[in-house]
Scaffold this active site. Structure first.
Site, PDB file in Angstrom:
ATOM      1  N   GLY A   9      -3.541   5.980  -2.825  1.00 49.65           N
ATOM      2  CA  GLY A   9      -4.037   4.675  -3.269  1.00 49.65           C
ATOM      3  C   GLY A   9      -5.196   4.813  -4.238  1.00 49.65           C
ATOM      4  O   GLY A   9      -5.269   4.131  -5.269  1.00 49.65           O
ATOM      5  N   ASP A  25       3.974   8.688   4.154  1.00 51.79           N
ATOM      6  CA  ASP A  25       2.940   9.707   4.320  1.00 51.79           C
ATOM      7  C   ASP A  25       3.411  10.867   5.193  1.00 51.79           C
ATOM      8  O   ASP A  25       3.368  12.038   4.788  1.00 51.79           O
ATOM      9  CB  ASP A  25       1.700   9.042   4.934  1.00 51.79           C
ATOM     10  CG  ASP A  25       0.536   9.984   5.118  1.00 51.79           C
ATOM     11  OD1 ASP A  25       0.698  11.032   5.777  1.00 51.79           O
ATOM     12  OD2 ASP A  25      -0.567   9.673   4.648  1.00 51.79           O
ATOM     13  N   ILE A  84      -2.448  11.031   3.611  1.00 55.45           N
ATOM     14  CA  ILE A  84      -2.150  11.154   2.185  1.00 55.45           C
ATOM     15  C   ILE A  84      -2.055   9.775   1.535  1.00 55.45           C
ATOM     16  O   ILE A  84      -2.401   9.602   0.361  1.00 55.45           O
ATOM     17  CB  ILE A  84      -0.842  11.929   1.954  1.00 55.45           C
ATOM     18  CG1 ILE A  84      -0.881  13.282   2.691  1.00 55.45           C
ATOM     19  CG2 ILE A  84      -0.597  12.169   0.471  1.00 55.45           C
ATOM     20  CD1 ILE A  84      -1.979  14.209   2.246  1.00 55.45           C
ATOM     21  N   ASP A  85      -1.607   8.782   2.289  1.00 60.59           N
ATOM     22  CA  ASP A  85      -1.451   7.427   1.757  1.00 60.59           C
ATOM     23  C   ASP A  85      -2.709   6.938   1.050  1.00 60.59           C
ATOM     24  O   ASP A  85      -2.656   6.443  -0.074  1.00 60.59           O
ATOM     25  CB  ASP A  85      -1.140   6.452   2.901  1.00 60.59           C
ATOM     26  CG  ASP A  85       0.345   6.276   3.139  1.00 60.59           C
ATOM     27  OD1 ASP A  85       1.106   6.340   2.175  1.00 60.59           O
ATOM     28  OD2 ASP A  85       0.726   6.067   4.301  1.00 60.59           O
ATOM     29  N   VAL A  86      -3.847   7.023   1.739  1.00 61.26           N
ATOM     30  CA  VAL A  86      -5.075   6.453   1.193  1.00 61.26           C
ATOM     31  C   VAL A  86      -5.505   7.208  -0.060  1.00 61.26           C
ATOM     32  O   VAL A  86      -5.951   6.619  -1.047  1.00 61.26           O
ATOM     33  CB  VAL A  86      -6.186   6.450   2.261  1.00 61.26           C
ATOM     34  CG1 VAL A  86      -7.493   5.937   1.688  1.00 61.26           C
ATOM     35  CG2 VAL A  86      -5.764   5.585   3.449  1.00 61.26           C
TER      36      VAL A  86
END
Length: 845
Positions: free
Chosen positions: A610, A576, A605-607
């Site tokens: 996902g 991220d 940004i990761d979530v």
């Protein structure tokens, strides 16, 4: 209904997974239009209803948001307009709106009544605050109001706290971006469920709830949290609070509190390069080796603890290379030497060293540079659209795509305008998938009976499978028998993304472990892995390999840099923070090349990525249900930065400067949308526009505002707000329907909206926020976590996932479920092919 088009039809858009799905978009500003845009990128036919005077938000970003759409002018305040809207809805599958709760019904478009008459209909609402949130539901919910009220602007990153810049402002539309990705994913999964049951549903995604879900890794609270996981910055915050010391560190002083493997370094060309190599067994070591420093620090006694999952007190030394964070006595000398070595090459040269060396790092770039990056253009992370107003406009590429139709997703059509009659004709000509007669109403979860194998690590990938679990999917999480990452990265993050999953530990490099993987793959509907193409091929999960094991399995792949086409960085590793660096987010937040800062929160940004993976999985499941063909879903962190920056991620001839608010001194967009301090020392977010000036002048103390020049407004309002307390201003401004919110922190929200865990999803608590306290958490700690409140359904049930079990707790049970005997399990435990635990303690102390 007409038969669904064959995948070999000449029009490439007919091969997209949502081809045949008709959508009516009533959205305004960002979230509603963005959901429809994403569905359009996946093949849905979109009719956008817009007021004859044009959109409420006048921005070039509308060209992005409205691509692949036919725009139809309709005045919903007239009987004729409402009748036209109903005719469009009757020919559609999905309706999207993002007004305040109740507005659509007052306009004569009652979504509940529409679903009653058309049981197949999927309706989507994205209000600022939830319909049952009586305190906030009627607030004028600008993006900045939601951010202030949801704790986004307060404690925005450890740097800002230590610098005393708290609250602080960011122009990233996180609430809209998270709500968009969650809603789009929910629609794709709802369409899959509808294909099986004939029934639609109502989906509400409040932006305030969505942003809390997006930042859920920041709201986790673990009582008696072990000190070993606290960084130097966190320890400094604790110390200053305990001693009542001012928070006044400079940017330079802050850099000396950073881990050497998690910070930026100046290069020979004056540019900054971001290193993200903490927590992994090999990345920090590879980094030092590439820099020519590894042997030097080995000779100085740098320890490498073989088992970082045992209590810290048992370590041979007080530190270990590859475990985060490093203590100051090692962090400082390593950072000092790394500074000198980075000055020997340019940032671009270091990009190649890190990318080809298989450890994560990236040069800091501005957004404009990222848009022009050769990788971005080759990978189709940015695409050119011949917009009728902004010819040759560069826009973000798709956020998710399927392998067979990736090229079509990456070639969106420009927006166009038409009449109601033309829209009805197009909707009527859309070949739509046949639906069975609706089954009896049921609250069964959408994904009941779907089995998912999660091979992912860190946040983005595991979070995607966790999102599927809330809709009833059975999720098996497979990790190595011996961990690659330290407990901070696995156990602490896993308390959020491991909820509701069965954990099994397998050595996939062993012959027995490969046999376990093959049996698991053969037993599931979906396989999810965040890995590069090179890693996927090595494990035999490329298209041909997976087809041999399970021809009906859908494979979803997430990585850092991929687009719909290969590019120079496609196989580079990253996380991220690294993609924040490459795409301009860190430079905007920090304000200059000399002062980049990670944007505020863990998993920014990761979530989002996902949720995008879940979108791709839902689309692939629908595609398989309709066509019988199993396709491969893909997304990447890089693809989601377009959504996270969508108000300014575009470029066209004559575009002005990329001058969105930046740096720690940013307080808002302009004087009328800005953070202000009130007499009682509180910070409030005013969110107004020129249209509101006359109304603002009716408030005592603001009577002269219409006569104040634009240049003088900020000083005028700063002085005015200091004359009264925050409560007075909140009441006065809401009384005239002007957007405003007090800046609160997430701890306050968590404390106010926490209840003892009761097995419910939290969506019926009467608020946009809800947390559960688990006093009997498997970790042995009392743990408070955000509830799954971002998606609220009218019919299907949202599952409240159980707390995350200890890694390895379900190893034996999972292996038995695919045919291994007790003797097989015992043998594999003896050989080390599988494991039932990484540590004695759930959260190593």
């Amino acid at each position: 209904m007409r038969p669904f088009p064959h995948p070999e039809d000449s029009d490439p858009r007919t091969r997209l997974p949502l081809a045949g799905i008709n959508v009516v978009d009533f959205g305004q500003y960002l979230a509603g239009p963005a959901v429809a845009m994403i569905l359009g990128d996946l093949g849905a036919h979109i009719v956008r209803v817009e007021h004859p005077d044009g959109p409420m938000w006048d921005s070039p970003a509308n060209a992005v948001l409205n691509r692949n759409k036919l725009i139809v002018p309709i005045d919903l305040k007239t009987e004729e307009g409402v009748a036209d809207a109903h005719r469009l809805i009757a020919a559609s599958d999905v309706v999207i709106e993002n007004f305040r709760p109740g507005v659509m019904a007052r306009l004569g478009i009652d979504l509940a009544a529409i679903r009653e008459a058309q049981p197949h209909m999927i309706t989507v609402s994205l209000p600022g605050f939830s319909t049952d949130d009586e305190l906030r539901r009627d607030w004028r919910a600008f993006e900045s109001v939601i951010a202030a009220a949801s704790g986004v602007f307060t404690d925005m990153g450890l740097n800002r706290v230590l610098m005393g810049v708290n609250p602080s402002f960011s122009p990233l539309p996180l609430a809209s971006a998270y709500a968009t990705s969650m809603a789009a994913a929910s629609v794709s999964i709802a369409l899959y469920a509808r294909q099986r049951t004939g029934r639609g549903d109502h989906i509400e995604v409040p932006l305030a709830s969505a942003v809390m879900e997006g930042l859920s890794y920041n709201t986790l609270h673990v009582e008696d949290y072990p000190q070993r996981y606290k960084t130097q910055r966190e320890q400094e915050i604790d110390r200053r609070r305990a001693e009542a010391t001012p928070f006044d560190l400079s940017y330079g002083e802050l850099q000396e509190l950073l881990d050497p493997f998690y910070r930026s370094y100046e290069c020979a060309d004056g540019r900054m390069f971001y290193v993200v190599c903490p927590s992994h067994r090999y990345h920090a070591k590879r980094c030092l080796q590439a820099l020519g420093l590894y042997q030097e620090f080995v000779e100085r006694g740098l320890p490498e603890e073989p088992d970082v999952y045992q209590p810290r007190a048992r370590w041979a030394a007080g530190a270990s290379l590859g475990s985060y964070p490093l203590p100051k006595e090692w962090a400082d000398p390593i950072a000092a030497r790394m500074k000198s070595v980075f000055l020997t090459k340019t940032a671009a040269e270091w990009d190649r060293v890190f990318g080809e060396g298989k450890f994560p790092g990236a040069s800091q770039q501005w957004l404009e540079e990222w848009i022009d990056d050769p990788h971005v253009r080759e990978a189709r992370l940015a695409v050119e659209v011949d917009d009728p107003e902004y010819a040759g406009m560069v826009q973000p590429g798709p956020v998710a795509w399927l392998g067979e139709s990736a090229t079509a997703s990456a070639n969106p059509r420009p927006r166009r305008w038409g009449t109601v009659a033309e829209a009805l004709d197009e909707l009527g000509r859309t070949p739509r998938p046949a639906l069975s007669a609706p089954l009896p109403e049921s609250n069964s979860p959408w994904l009941e009976g779907v089995r998912v194998l999660d091979l992912c690590n860190v946040i983005a990938g595991p979070h995607s499978a966790g999102f599927l679990a809330r809709f009833g999917a059975e999720v098996i999480k497979l990790d190595p028998a011996q961990p690659l990452y330290d407990p901070w990265n696995t156990v602490v993050f896993g308390m959020t993304h491991m909820r509701g999953k069965q954990s099994t530990l397998v050595d996939l490099t062993s012959a027995e472990g490969k046999r376990v993987l093959e049996k698991l793959v053969a037993s599931v509907d979906v396989v999810v892995w965040n890995a590069t193409d090179r890693q996927v091929a090595k494990l035999g999960l490329d298209r041909d390999g997976l087809h041999r094991l399970n021809p009906r399995a859908i494979f979803c792949q997430l990585d850092c840099f991929s687009g719909t086409q290969p590019g120079p960085r496609t196989n580079y590793l990253g996380y991220d923070d690294l993609i924040q660096a490459a795409t301009g987010i860190m430079l905007r937040f920090g304000g200059s090349m000399a002062s980049p800062e990670e944007h505020a929160h863990v998993g920014t940004i990761d979530v989002m990525c996902g949720f995008a993976a879940s979108l791709g999985i839902g689309a692939a499941l629908l595609h398989r249900e309709v066509t019988g063909r199993a396709d491969r879903a893909r997304t990447s962190l890089a693809a989601l930065t377009g959504l996270a920056q969508i108000p300014f991620f575009h470029k066209y001839p004559g575009r002005g400067a990329f001058d969105e608010p930046s740096g720690p001194s940013a307080r808002g967009y302009h004087a009328l949308e800005r953070l202000y301090t009130t007499r009682d020392g509180e910070t409030i977010m005013l969110a107004a526009s020129d249209r509101d000036v006359e109304r603002l002048s009716t408030i005592d103390g603001l009577g002269d505002l219409p006569d104040v020049s634009d240049a003088g407004r900020q000083a005028y309002l700063e002085a005015a707000f200091l004359r009264a307390d925050s409560d007075w201003w909140l009441n006065a401004l809401r009384g005239i329907d002007v957007g405003v919110a007090r800046c609160v922190d997430m701890v306050t929200l968590r404390n106010r909206y926490t209840r003892e865990a009761d097995g419910s999803s939290g969506a019926d608590t009467g608020s946009s926020y809800a947390f559960s306290r688990f006093t009997a958490h498997p970790s042995g700690h009392t743990v408070t976590q955000l509830d799954p409140i971002g998606v609220r359904l009218s019919q299907a049930r949202v599952v409240a996932p159980e707390p995350a079990e200890k890694y390895g707790a379900s190893t034996a049970a999972v292996l038995r479920s695919v045919g291994f005997s007790d003797d097989d399990v015992d043998t594999m435990l003896t050989t080390g092919a599988i494991s039932t635990s990484w540590s004695d303690e759930y959260l190593p102390s």
